[in-house]
Motif scaffolding. Structure first.
Motif, short mmCIF file in Angstrom:
data_model
loop_
_atom_site.label_atom_id
_atom_site.label_comp_id
_atom_site.label_asym_id
_atom_site.label_seq_id
_atom_site.Cartn_x
_atom_site.Cartn_y
_atom_site.Cartn_z
N GLY A 51 23.43 -3.79 26.35
CA GLY A 51 22.78 -4.41 27.51
C GLY A 51 22.65 -3.45 28.68
O GLY A 51 21.98 -3.74 29.67
N GLU A 52 23.32 -2.28 28.59
CA GLU A 52 23.26 -1.32 29.70
C GLU A 52 21.91 -0.61 29.73
O GLU A 52 21.23 -0.49 28.70
CB GLU A 52 24.42 -0.32 29.58
CG GLU A 52 25.77 -0.98 29.87
CD GLU A 52 26.95 -0.03 29.73
OE1 GLU A 52 26.76 1.20 29.90
OE2 GLU A 52 28.05 -0.52 29.44
N ASP A 53 21.55 -0.13 30.93
CA ASP A 53 20.22 0.46 31.14
C ASP A 53 19.85 1.57 30.17
O ASP A 53 18.72 1.61 29.68
CB ASP A 53 20.09 0.99 32.58
CG ASP A 53 19.91 -0.17 33.56
OD1 ASP A 53 19.63 -1.29 33.10
OD2 ASP A 53 20.07 0.06 34.77
N ASP A 54 20.80 2.50 29.90
CA ASP A 54 20.45 3.65 29.06
C ASP A 54 20.16 3.28 27.61
O ASP A 54 19.59 4.05 26.86
CB ASP A 54 21.54 4.74 29.13
CG ASP A 54 22.84 4.30 28.48
OD1 ASP A 54 23.08 3.07 28.37
OD2 ASP A 54 23.64 5.17 28.11
N LYS B 73 18.42 0.47 26.78
CA LYS B 73 17.28 -0.46 26.76
C LYS B 73 16.15 0.02 25.82
O LYS B 73 15.51 -0.78 25.16
CB LYS B 73 16.71 -0.66 28.17
CG LYS B 73 17.64 -1.42 29.11
CD LYS B 73 17.35 -2.90 29.11
CE LYS B 73 17.98 -3.65 30.26
NZ LYS B 73 19.40 -3.79 30.25
N THR B 74 15.92 1.35 25.78
CA THR B 74 14.82 1.85 24.94
C THR B 74 15.28 2.19 23.53
O THR B 74 14.47 2.55 22.68
CB THR B 74 14.18 3.11 25.56
OG1 THR B 74 15.20 4.09 25.71
CG2 THR B 74 13.55 2.80 26.89
#
Length: 198
Positions: free
Chosen positions: A73-76, A78-79
């Motif tokens: 769920g963390e930003d890094d 996401k992709t």
């Protein structure tokens, strides 16, 4: 891109994951590292895990899945991400699938580094000698006896996820006994094939 790397200890997953991290700019998620980080950060799941580990128990699927859920769920992530050391059981594989589906995501590929296990012990002994000669600390799990136990645990517990992913059509098997560069090239051709399917 969301990948799972599967293979016994010493198969070269860490080496290949590091290369993929650099190439695709997505994080490598190692369950061991994540567990230690969650414990250090004293997250609710981390505290649960610490309690179990302090008692000498094995961390349950529920806790491991919770840590993975928090981490992806963390930003890094996401992709995309590279999972190394997870899932270890069919229950974990099913939980991962449900978790990703809930976020409208899916695993793109499962890459198994298949190796000649009888030659793995020699590889580990060599790795330990190279570390010693370079003045670096030798990994605890590079002790041949410890390594053999880890190999047995892999064959008993984790190897079952390979047929599971084979049935889903996501599995690609790569000869992990090739040179590092050849293994990397084989992985690249699998991932290029994914791009072409999209």
């Amino acid at each position: 891109m969301r990948l799972i790397l599967v293979g016994p200890p010493g198969a070269g997953k860490g080496t290949q994951a590091a290369r993929l991290v650099e190439k695709y700019g997505i994080p490598q998620l190692s369950t061991g590292d994540m567990l230690r980080a969650a414990v250090a950060a004293r997250t609710p799941i981390g505290l649960k895990a610490k309690e179990v580990m302090d008692a000498g128990g094995l961390v349950s699927d529920e806790i491991v899945v919770g840590i993975i859920r928090d981490r992806i769920g963390e930003d890094d992530a996401k992709t995309g991400f590279i999972l190394d050391g997870f899932p270890r059981t069919i229950a974990q594989a099913e939980a991962l699938e449900q978790m990703l589906q809930a976020g409208d995501q899916k695993i793109d590929a499962v890459i198994e580094l298949r190796v000649d296990q009888s030659r793995l012990v020699d590889r580990i002994v060599k790795r330990a000698e190279e570390a010693k000669n370079a003045g670096q600390p030798v990994r605890k799990d590079d002790d041949p006896e410890v390594f053999k136990q880890r190999l047995e645990a892999y064959n008993r517990d984790t190897a079952v996820v390979v047929p599971y992913y084979e049935k889903t059509g996501l599995l690609s098997v790569i000869d992990g006994m090739q040179s590092i560069d050849d293994v990397a090239a084989s992985i690249d051709s699998v991932l290029q094939g994914l791009d072409e399917k999209v």
